[in-house]
Design an enzyme around this catalytic site. Structure first.
Site, PDB file in Angstrom:
ATOM      1  N   ASP A   3       0.883  -1.143   0.000  1.00 41.96           N
ATOM      2  CA  ASP A   3       0.000   0.000   0.000  1.00 41.96           C
ATOM      3  C   ASP A   3       0.934   1.209   0.000  1.00 41.96           C
ATOM      4  O   ASP A   3       2.020   1.142   0.550  1.00 41.96           O
ATOM      5  CB  ASP A   3      -0.838  -0.055   1.282  1.00 41.96           C
ATOM      6  CG  ASP A   3      -1.864   1.033   1.306  1.00 41.96           C
ATOM      7  OD1 ASP A   3      -2.297   1.446   0.221  1.00 41.96           O
ATOM      8  OD2 ASP A   3      -2.223   1.469   2.411  1.00 41.96           O
TER       9      ASP A   3
ATOM     10  N   ASP B 217      -7.304  -2.030   5.535  1.00 42.06           N
ATOM     11  CA  ASP B 217      -6.600  -3.022   4.733  1.00 42.06           C
ATOM     12  C   ASP B 217      -7.042  -4.449   5.022  1.00 42.06           C
ATOM     13  O   ASP B 217      -6.601  -5.368   4.350  1.00 42.06           O
ATOM     14  CB  ASP B 217      -5.089  -2.946   4.997  1.00 42.06           C
ATOM     15  CG  ASP B 217      -4.455  -1.801   4.267  1.00 42.06           C
ATOM     16  OD1 ASP B 217      -5.085  -1.325   3.321  1.00 42.06           O
ATOM     17  OD2 ASP B 217      -3.348  -1.409   4.653  1.00 42.06           O
TER      18      ASP B 217
END
Lengths: 648, 71
Positions: free
Chosen positions: A349, A542
């Site tokens: 990410d 996430d």
């Protein structure tokens, strides 16, 4: 050393001494006084033809002393139908060897092999002892890495702070933590300041300073000063409990190597025992030399326990997981350690993982007017809480000028007025609205244009910057033949710039949170079945991506329950280096696991073949059993030692 | 219900055998006997947990007579 170990050690030493006395006396009598004692010890008693009796009884007495527990356990196991048990096989092999000696003696051959039969069991016990000792030692040294369990908490009882069990402290109570004490429960500091050592939890060497209002985490250590902390989580819910739970349960999630060993162990012993039976019967019938082949078959039984593997493989994994946890890397199972070794696609990410997740002023144009431009911008944005405004405030050294009337133009910027002075601070739209001629900034990032009284002053470029370690970690991963991918919600230009700077192979930009999951799905679908995909994120939003990927790595997840829950590997410290470290530890562990499998199986196989051919004797066979196990255990412990040495 | 006990077990192979045997007991949904950490975890449906535990210990002792448990 436990009581049992101590007791057994004493027994082993006494037996070894007794054995040596008998063995040496026999040799002396036989070779120095051969004329009086042609059969050594056997000739001491005046029974002609029964010279084997005395040596047999002496050796058998030592045998019983050192091996009575094996015999007893063997008896119990037979009663319970456990035939392929180590004790049973050892007992059969050694009692058989004694029997063979007597058989020889009765058939007028030289009565030999009593010493060997006794020694085999003796060395078996020595080996078993070393195994227990080594495993105990390893268990201790690995557990000491995870020694974060607090023993007590100082809570207020009857108006005084006294030590109580951490489990007894309730939510909202105030606890006192003195210098040098472990923080027993998660909470918020309400009084006092201290430096906190979080090394045990995060692997971070630098202490963290806390003052009232800051939160502290259980399992860390207060280095200086006394602090009063209001408890925000009960013990069972606290960070320390969760981590301990996680690490202790990790070894129950088995790797493929462990499954292989369990399966192998199931078939190995019966196979060897059946081969032993065949070896005892078939060649005996053909050659008629029963004693020789029986002896070789008995040697088989000695090597038939797969203990070396059954102990050392899980121990290697445990050592790897333990070493990782000492560096603030929690691995939730041996299987993840095994997978991580093969991991070759690393998806990151962007914000908060590859980059710091905080914005910084990276460029001011024109450079010579930097101070003036930043000062004007800071003045205009002095009341804004936006991360961009904060980054500007962080870049200026002088305080902003007060007394301005600030007007927020949504989606464009801010106009600040004081007397005849007007500051324009915002994006290109703002400049266009007020017809100010500006020089566009071409580089990627967020741009603030600054103008005063209609005159363009310059622009500020703000970017989320890379973490210091990002480039190094990415290049390390690449050297390990891994592909790197970055996912981000940022625009194409910004993403490209960051990916280029970090030298990440691929990037996907302009993704909404749900798109990230789709991207990972696509990557998973397109990869080879052998490829292993790792996703690393900071844990915020996430969870689905963490769960979906082969290995989910949550970064800096101290206190974030959802991330800890969803991830397979948790980095306690928000530091990418943990990923490279974990991969290195995985590689070391797997290498040692492979070494142990090859070594233990190889040695056993060679000894089996050599015993079948009659080249080696039972002494080798006992080495093939316990000797190999001890060596494999010692090798497993190298995981721990070598992993500790892995540099940051 | 899931409970973890500290146990004493001397050999790794026996630990696996005990685990297999305990898993076969009716009412026990999962079991792990960990030689390295010397811990046993038993998961069973609610009900008479103590009786199940007794059964588990008994079958473990059958395999490894030195099996010990701290209650």
């Amino acid at each position: 050393m436990s009581k049992k170990l101590k007791k057994n050690l004493k027994r082993i030493i006494i037996s070894l001494v007794l054995f040596a006395i008998i063995f040496v006396t026999n040799l002396i009598l036989k070779y120095a006084f051969g004329s009086t004692y042609p059969y050594g010890l056997g000739s001491v008693l005046p029974f002609k033809g029964y010279e084997w009796l005395l040596p047999f009884f002496l050796y058998f007495a030592v045998y019983i002393y050192i091996g009575y527990d094996v015999i007893i356990r063997c008896g119990k196991n037979i009663a319970n139908g456990q035939v392929f048990d180590e004790n049973f096989l050892m007992a059969i092999a050694t009692v058989g060897a004694f029997g063979l000696g007597i058989y020889r003696a009765l058939n007028n051959q030289e009565a030999e092999g009593f010493d060997e039969a006794c020694a085999v069991l003796l060395f078996y016990q020595v080996g078993e002892w070393f195994q227990s000792y080594a495993v105990g030692k390893s268990r201790k040294s690995i557990s000491s890495l995870m020694d974060i369990r607090p023993d007590y908490a100082n809570a207020q009882r009857n108006g005084e702070y006294t030590a109580v069990a951490p489990e007894e402290v309730k939510l909202g109570e105030t606890i006192l933590i003195k210098a040098g004490e472990k923080i027993p429960l998660d909470g918020t500091v309400i009084k006092g300041t201290a430096a906190i050592d979080t090394k045990a939890l995060t692997g971070e060497a630098l202490p963290r300073d806390v003052c009232p209002g800051d939160s502290v985490i259980s399992g860390t250590v207060n280095l200086t000063g006394s602090i009063y902390v209001e408890v925000t989580k009960e013990f069972y819910n606290s960070t320390v409990s969760k981590i301990l739970d996680l690490v202790e349960n990790a070894s129950s999630k088995k790797s493929e190597a462990e499954f292989f060993i369990s399966k192998f162990a199931k078939y190995y012993t019966p196979t060897v025992v059946i081969s032993a039976l065949l070896l005892a019967v078939i060649p005996s019938v053909i050659t008629g030399d029963t004693a020789v082949w029986l002896y070789r078959a008995l040697s088989f039984l000695v090597v038939s326990c797969p203990c070396a593997l059954v102990i050392s493989i899980p121990l290697s994994f445990f050592a790897g997981i333990g070493a990782a946890s000492g560096k603030g890397i929690l691995i939730k199972g041996s299987n993840y350690l095994e997978k991580l070794n093969h991991a070759n696609i690393f998806v990151f990410d962007k914000t908060g993982t590859v980059t710091k997740g905080s914005f910084e002023v990276t460029k001011v144009t024109p450079k010579e007017k930097t101070d003036e431009i930043l000062f004007l911008a800071a003045t205009a944005e002095q009341e804004s809480n936006h991360p961009i405004a904060k980054s500007v405030a962080a870049a200026v050294t002088v305080p902003p000028e007060a007394g301005y009337t600030l007007t927020d133009i949504a989606g464009a910027g801010i106009i600040a007025k004081k007397g005849s002075d007007t500051i324009y601070c915002g994006n290109a739209k703002l400049m266009k609205t007020y017809s100010i001629a500006y020089t566009p900034e071409m580089q990627p990032g967020t741009v603030i244009y600054v103008a005063k009284n209609g005159e363009f002053k310059g622009s500020i470029l703000i970017n989320d910057t890379l973490k210091e370690e990002t480039r190094k970690v990415i290049s390390q991963l690449k050297r390990m033949n891994a592909k790197t991918v970055m996912l981000t919600g940022d625009n194409q230009k910004t993403a490209e710039a960051i990916a280029k700077e970090a030298e990440i192979d691929e990037f996907k930009a302009e993704l909404l949170p749900q798109d990230k999951v789709k991207e990972i799905e696509a990557l998973l679908n397109n990869k080879n079945p052998k490829d292993v995909l790792c996703f690393a994120g900071d844990g915020i939003n996430d969870a689905p991506a963490l769960m979906l990927s082969d290995i989910g790595i949550a970064m800096g997840a101290v206190g974030s329950d959802a991330a800890v829950e969803a991830a397979d590997i948790v980095l306690m410290k928000d530091d990418l280096r943990g990923i490279a470290q974990a991969k290195k530890i995985a590689a070391k562990t797997m290498r040692i696991v492979l070494q142990n499998i090859v070594f233990a199986l190889g040695v056993k196989l060679i000894i089996l073949l050599l015993s079948a051919a009659g080249i080696t004797n039972m002494w080798f066979a006992v080495f093939g059993d316990v000797g190999v196990a001890v060596i494999a255990i010692l090798n497993a412990m190298r995981v721990n030692r070598r992993s500790k040495k892995i540099a940051e | 219900m899931k409970k973890t006990y500290k146990i004493e077990i001397d050999c790794a192979l026996c630990a696996e055998k005990c685990e297999e045997a305990i898993k076969k007991i009716d009412g026990i949904t999962s079991c792990s006997v960990n030689f390295i950490t010397q811990k046993m975890t038993i998961e069973a449906a609610d009900g008479d947990f103590d009786a199940l535990l007794k059964k588990a210990v008994k079958s473990a002792k059958k395999i490894e007579s030195d099996f010990g448990i701290e209650l």
